[in-house]
Every structure is written in structure tokens, then in C-alpha cells.
Design an enzyme around this catalytic site. Structure first.
Site, PDB file in Angstrom:
ATOM      1  N   CYS A  51       6.122 102.339  52.961  1.00 24.45           N
ATOM      2  CA  CYS A  51       5.724 103.128  53.960  1.00 24.45           C
ATOM      3  C   CYS A  51       6.773 103.051  54.898  1.00 24.45           C
ATOM      4  O   CYS A  51       7.131 103.964  55.532  1.00 24.45           O
ATOM      5  CB  CYS A  51       4.519 103.083  54.295  1.00 24.45           C
TER       6      CYS A  51
ATOM      7  N   CYS B  12       1.064  99.435  54.579  1.00 24.44           N
ATOM      8  CA  CYS B  12       2.070  98.832  53.139  1.00 24.44           C
ATOM      9  C   CYS B  12       3.894  99.038  53.604  1.00 24.44           C
ATOM     10  O   CYS B  12       4.128  99.992  54.593  1.00 24.44           O
ATOM     11  CB  CYS B  12       2.506 101.081  52.223  1.00 24.44           C
TER      12      CYS B  12
END
Length: 160
Positions: free
Chosen positions: A52, A49
Site C-alpha cells: 500500500c 501494508c
């Protein structure tokens, strides 16, 4: 490995936090820390991600900003589907403050250290932001439940 790794995140004799920021947790340790009486701010993420990856340095800095009042951790929720289902993780990253009193609070604001820190302080002071909803933990907390979690984790919760 969990106890040894968590040991590196304890304050040294000078009072400064050692280690490298947020404590990485596995599924077993997430259940143990959530059942503890200590506040924990946990980021549920996936290694692929992009958001993230962008928030990772901020999350590690947050660990130092909240130490010693709130413990900051991260868990790769893409590895633990049952865990992601339990906490209703619908996107990454999902940041949840577990207050140590049986409730969890999802963070949905800006992702700066100061905003995250202010959120944690406000919730724990009993003044959560109006856009935040309190959620009950997926199970009831209690002394017998805590004992079961400690046995499952293989260590006292204070050692995590």
C-alpha cells in the site's frame, strides 16, 4: 470535515485540480460516493501494508490522470472492519472501480498510472479486460436509497 476536505480537491478556476491527489474517505463517505452516479476508483488499504505504501504515490498521480471523469479516493479499511467485510476486502491494497451504474470492478493488474488509467477507461467505455469480473453492489441503487445516503452523509452527493 468531509465537505471541506473534498472542496480542496475540486478544480480551481483555471481548470486544474487542486489538493493532493486521492480523496481520503471514511466509512460514511464511502457509502455515499458508492451510491452516487459518478464513477469512483477507491483503494482500500492498511497503513502498515508495504505494498500500500509503495502504490500510494501512483494512486495520487492517478487522481490527476483521471480527473474530472473518474474520482479517485482511498480508505483505510483497517479502521472500518464492517466496510472491509461489505466489499470483501481480503488483502491490501484492494482497488475497486465503482462505475456509477450499480456495478463494481476489482482491479488485479499492474500498478502503474497508465495501467490503472487504461483499466478505468476500458471499464467505463464498456470494454472491460477479459480477466475482470463485474460485481453488483451490495445493495440496490435507486432514488430513495440515494436520498437516504445523502441524509446519512449530511450533504448532497455532488458536494463530496
Amino acid at each position: 470535515p468531509g465537505a471541506a476536505h473534498a472542496e480542496s480537491h475540486k478544480p480551481n478556476q483555471g481548470g486544474e485540480r487542486t489538493g493532493k491527489g486521492a480523496v481520503p474517505l471514511d466509512e460514511r463517505l464511502v457509502q455515499a460516493v458508492v451510491a452516487s452516479n459518478d464513477p469512483w476508483f477507491i483503494k482500500f488499504y492498511a497503513p502498515w501494508c508495504m505494498h500500500c505504501k509503495q502504490v500510494a504515490p501512483t494512486w495520487d498521480k492517478l487522481a490527476f490522470a483521471l480527473h474530472p471523469n473518474v474520482k479517485v479516493a482511498k480508505v483505510d479499511a483497517s479502521k472500518y472492519e464492517a466496510l472491509a467485510s461489505t466489499y470483501k476486502i481480503r488483502g491490501f491494497p484492494t482497488m475497486i472501480l465503482f462505475d456509477g451504474k450499480g456495478s463494481m470492478w476489482r482491479y488485479k493488474g499492474k500498478r502503474s498510472v497508465s495501467d490503472l488509467r487504461d483499466f478505468a477507461h476500458a471499464v467505463l467505455a464498456g470494454n472491460p479486460p477479459p480477466t475482470t469480473e463485474q460485481e453488483a453492489l451490495p445493495w440496490a441503487q435507486g432514488a430513495s436509497h440515494r436520498m437516504l445516503i445523502e441524509q446519512w452523509a449530511g450533504m448532497p452527493l455532488r458536494d463530496i
